[in-house]
Design an enzyme around this catalytic site. Structure first.
Site, mmCIF file in Angstrom:
data_model
loop_
_atom_site.group_PDB
_atom_site.id
_atom_site.type_symbol
_atom_site.label_atom_id
_atom_site.label_comp_id
_atom_site.label_asym_id
_atom_site.label_seq_id
_atom_site.Cartn_x
_atom_site.Cartn_y
_atom_site.Cartn_z
ATOM 1 N N PRO A 2 -9.947 42.121 67.023
ATOM 2 C CG PRO A 2 -8.346 42.020 65.354
ATOM 3 C CD PRO A 2 -9.164 42.959 66.154
ATOM 4 C CD GLU A 3 -11.643 39.941 72.790
ATOM 5 O OE1 GLU A 3 -11.543 39.067 73.651
ATOM 6 O OE2 GLU A 3 -12.546 40.791 72.803
#
Length: 275
Positions: A2-3
DNA sequence: AGAAGAACCTGGTAGC
DNA sequence: TGCTACCAGGTTCTTC
């Protein structure tokens, strides 16, 4: 992994489900590594029970739950963290580290590789918390602009990609979007940051805003683990131009996509149209 | 202060 | 089939 776009998508999905809900029971995995930088498990449980979730926010890759006590529950998903609201009857999956029983649902956090973190931050101390204080501006904020970036890159010799991953110039960029932004800006990721021209810096800012904005619209990129809700994957993966495409044809100039290590990370780029 | 690399962790997979 | 070795990467820590 997850960015920012993935975390933002999760935030949007979670907010309507948990805002206004009150914490009943709290279950913390004994000895969970996610709590390594926090108060003890029992202290966390005491601080959460009976509190209402007032809001779900985000800063960089951090999810921020504002509690009715004024304190904050801050969660970083690391690489393989999943967080979602489920029916109270839903069983906890493997590697569940944290589960909140709320008024109408359960909030479940699982993370096999335990790179994630759970922080508990007292009222008024959020901005000063070491994890958050070092973050640069949000990429879509006007404060992230060519003048800012130029001032921060001057004299730096590290590869531009390494600095983008550092979170201090701009918050929320990870390995995938760093490569994609460099590609859009036609800048090679291993270029010494201080050698970028004003024109290239402007292109990079524009590329970062475009790539992040577009990916949020697509609900993020699912390479392997990421889901924004139970069973829901992001759609941006099919729009990736270079990441994970070693040996394939560059969609812009038909040259071959290359791979090398930059800043200790796998890095994808095209020599044909990035310089 | 900045740069570079190691460490953390485990599921998946390539190679034998 | 089963084993070993390595890779994935966000952040922090250590070393230079």
């Amino acid at each position: 992994m997850p960015e920012l776009p993935e975390v933002e998508t999760i935030r949007c999905c979670l907010a309507p489900k948990v805002t206004g809900q009150v914490v009943g029971k709290v279950r913390v995995k004994r000895g969970s590594r996610l709590l390594r930088d926090t108060v003890s498990g029992p202290a966390l449980v005491r601080a959460l029970i009976g509190r209402k979730i007032e809001a779900v926010g985000r800063r960089g890759k951090y999810l921020i739950f504002t509690l009715s006590s004024g304190d904050f529950l801050v969660i970083h998903l690391g690489m393989t963290g999943l967080i979602y609201a489920a029916a109270k009857t839903e069983p906890s999956p493997d590697h569940t580290h944290f589960r909140l029983e709320l008024t109408d649902c359960s909030l479940i956090l699982s993370d096999p590789r335990t790179f994630g973190r759970i922080l508990y931050v007292e009222s008024g101390k959020l901005a000063a918390h070491p994890a958050l204080a070092r973050l640069g501006p949000e990429p879509l904020d006007p404060a992230f602009n060519p003048a800012w970036l130029e001032s921060r890159l001057a004299g730096r010799t590290a590869p531009i990609k390494a600095l983008l991953l550092g979170q201090g110039l701009v918050a929320g960029i990870g390995n995938i979007y760093a490569d994609e932004a460099c590609f859009r800006a036609r800048v090679l990721p291993f270029r010494p940051a201080g050698e970028l021209s004003p024109l290239e810096i402007r292109a990079l800012v524009k590329a970062i805003k475009a790539v992040i904005g577009k990916s949020i619209e697509c609900r993020g990129t699912t390479i392997r683990d990421y889901q924004w809700d139970m069973g829901q994957s992001g759609d941006f993966g099919r729009r990736l131009k270079v990441y994970g495409r070693e040996g394939k044809t560059c969609p812009r100039c038909q040259d071959k996509v290359n791979r090398m290590m930059v800043g200790g990370r796998s890095t994808f780029f095209c020599r044909g149209c990035q310089s």
